[in-house]
Design a protein around this motif. Sequence first.
Motif, PDB file in Angstrom:
ATOM      1  N   THR A  21     119.768  16.000  20.191  1.00 40.99           N
ATOM      2  CA  THR A  21     120.704  15.421  21.073  1.00 40.99           C
ATOM      3  C   THR A  21     121.616  14.627  20.720  1.00 40.99           C
ATOM      4  N   TRP A  22     121.081  13.718  20.106  1.00 41.30           N
ATOM      5  CA  TRP A  22     122.857  12.480  19.539  1.00 41.30           C
ATOM      6  C   TRP A  22     123.137  13.493  18.919  1.00 41.30           C
ATOM      7  N   SER A  25     125.414  15.733  20.532  1.00 40.91           N
ATOM      8  CA  SER A  25     126.326  14.437  21.299  1.00 40.91           C
ATOM      9  C   SER A  25     127.744  14.126  20.841  1.00 40.91           C
ATOM     10  N   SER A  26     127.463  13.872  19.484  1.00 34.34           N
ATOM     11  CA  SER A  26     128.426  13.489  18.393  1.00 34.34           C
ATOM     12  C   SER A  26     129.332  14.155  18.650  1.00 34.34           C
ATOM     13  N   PRO A 423     128.622   3.550  25.629  1.00 33.22           N
ATOM     14  CA  PRO A 423     128.023   3.661  24.330  1.00 33.22           C
ATOM     15  C   PRO A 423     127.708   4.672  25.211  1.00 33.22           C
ATOM     16  N   VAL A 424     126.691   4.029  25.970  1.00 31.78           N
ATOM     17  CA  VAL A 424     125.466   5.039  27.350  1.00 31.78           C
ATOM     18  C   VAL A 424     126.113   6.587  27.906  1.00 31.78           C
ATOM     19  N   ARG A 426     129.377   8.309  26.672  1.00 28.02           N
ATOM     20  CA  ARG A 426     129.801   8.489  26.004  1.00 28.02           C
ATOM     21  C   ARG A 426     128.827   9.388  25.640  1.00 28.02           C
ATOM     22  N   PHE A 427     127.192   9.457  25.001  1.00 22.29           N
ATOM     23  CA  PHE A 427     125.614   9.918  24.917  1.00 22.29           C
ATOM     24  C   PHE A 427     125.648  11.143  25.630  1.00 22.29           C
ATOM     25  N   ILE A 431     126.830  15.285  25.855  1.00 19.29           N
ATOM     26  CA  ILE A 431     125.727  16.700  25.836  1.00 19.29           C
ATOM     27  C   ILE A 431     126.085  18.362  25.814  1.00 19.29           C
ATOM     28  N   TYR A 477     123.639   9.496  33.713  1.00 19.11           N
ATOM     29  CA  TYR A 477     124.265   7.772  32.798  1.00 19.11           C
ATOM     30  C   TYR A 477     124.116   6.345  33.611  1.00 19.11           C
TER      31      TYR A 477
END
Length: 665
Positions: A21-22, A25-26, A423-424, A426-427, A431, A477
């Motif tokens: 997932t990370w 997402s990135s 940051p959360v 953006r994560f 997705i 989020y």
Amino acid sequence: MNWRRFTTPHALFWWGLLAVTWILSSTSFQLYKALDARWIIRFPKAWQMPLETWISDAMRWLLEDATFGIFTFRELTRFISAIIEVPYDVARAALADGFVQGLGSNAVEIAPPLSWIAVIVIMVVLGRVAKDWGLAWLVGACFLYLAVFGQWDSAMVTLASVVIAVPIGVVGGLALGILSFRVPWVERALRPFLDLMQTVPVFAYLVPILFLFGFGPVAALVATVIYAMPPMVRVSTVALQTVPAEVVEAGKMAGCTKRQMMWKVLVPSAAPTLMVGVNQVIMLTLNMVIIASMIGAGGLGFDVLSALRRLDIGGGIEAGLAIVVMAIALDRVSQAFSTRLPAPVQGRDLNYLQRHPWFATVFAVVVLIYVAGLFVPAVQDYPETATLTTSAFWEDAMRYVNVTFFDTFEAIKDVFLTYLLLPVKRFFTGIPWAWGIVAAGLAAGKVGGWKLGVMAALMTAFIAANGLWNKAMITIYLCGVSVLIAYAIGVPLGIWAGANARAHRWVGAFIDTLQTLPSFVYLIPVVMLFRVGDFSAMIAVVLYALAPAVRYAAHGIRSIEPQMIEAGLVSGCTKRQLLWRVKLPLAAPSLLLGLNQTIMLALSMLVITALVGTRDLGQEVYIALTKANTGQGIVAGLSVAFIAIIADRIVSAMARHSKERLGLA
């Protein structure tokens, strides 16, 4: 540290799911640019469901074309509205407006409303009958506060709504609970509807209620009952199912019919638990007063809403505290009735007034006060010259805090935004929708089995297919960060309160205050101190959702068997080891239930924080309300409900597994 627990197959599954997932997402934005494939980050518009249009068309058909032959659907809803309006008008006349004949300038007052003294006397007697003189004086002081601080008229309008909405919610909830108890398939059929009633944001069904019942207090009452009734249904079903078997056997041996068994045996035996449901209906009704004021309820809720629109910090807090005071009084009385022992049977040779001396006393006092009020205006209406106000105090206090600590608050906000919120955000917003559906199904399936996994995947797909993926991720989020902070604060407080009797009293009083404050009240000081935005929304959600984390943690610690603690001490555990190796594992089921309720409250508050600039599903629901768009509101509301249901089922499955590991299931 035991690293093996992080390398088990179970742990590796979660590490792998998080890693994939990370990575996605990135890199989703880069993939979209490289492949020129917008569908990676946004559900294709050509594939979106036209559900919003279908719902709006269905509502239009109901209002304009639906008919039962003799009457139309619109006439049916207006008839129901007229039926509810009659007792509401009587209650409001008795408490707030007085009984009048005629309309407009030709109206003539036949009888004034109950005097402020009479209402206080009635509430004092209720407290005394429910428990003792201590409760009686507390309830009397609460209602005296409403008069002294100039909130009496608005409070009586609100009380009139409570007096009508609570009986409807209680009777309707009890009837459905009895039906669920008698017919098992009804309970299974009702469960998803109750889930939706409790998780769909209230704003989502205000628009259809307005269309069906018109603008005014009756529409507000209908919305309040829909919001407040589900706990009564659930509590009634559970209360009847948990009546001891020996009580049921005694009823059968006495030759009770089905009707006698229900009303002479089961309902009286379940009465203490049923009163818990009544208490929940009262509290949820009071929690609705501000939202209900948006569609014509009036009262204290309208005062808070008006203050919020004007950013009148003093007036808003005063009206909000009046709701809190009323909530405390009604909460304590209903709780006392839930634990009250049955009164001894009076002699049959006594008349009604002799068997019910308190009723006779109240009747006599009310008549005397009514007569005195005809000659002494101060007896009928609390003198305006004797009222007090704290509005200026709250204004000055907020101004002082804002000016003195402005730089500090800005620094705190910047730290949270830079290192946590952004940051959360953006994560989650990175997705891809396709992977999000798969990940939700895999996570839910791992915890609760393949059926839960399929349900979670379908509900997540519903959100994506209606073009709400990005706003849903912002909702998750904000909710996730708020729940994390509320839980990190609430659990230590609950552990402390569970282990220390004095702390339990102080923390309990603090949590009671937070729980009885209307959700809108949190927005006023938060906006004044932190302006609009995600950080303000997070603070308001944390304050609103903190209570269950504290309560369930304290309950979990206090319910641990003393012999388990003794066993830990005998084995040589230190205080730290006793907490981490004994208390917390045994309290895990309660802690997970607290997490569940914290998530539910956070999601319900997020819709209200749309007023302070959040761009999530809550904003979508609020925009639908302002545009009177039924389809948009219901689709967005269902999306919020599906997120809540997925979270509820996953956490409930975790709690069930925890109980099984402890041998409590």
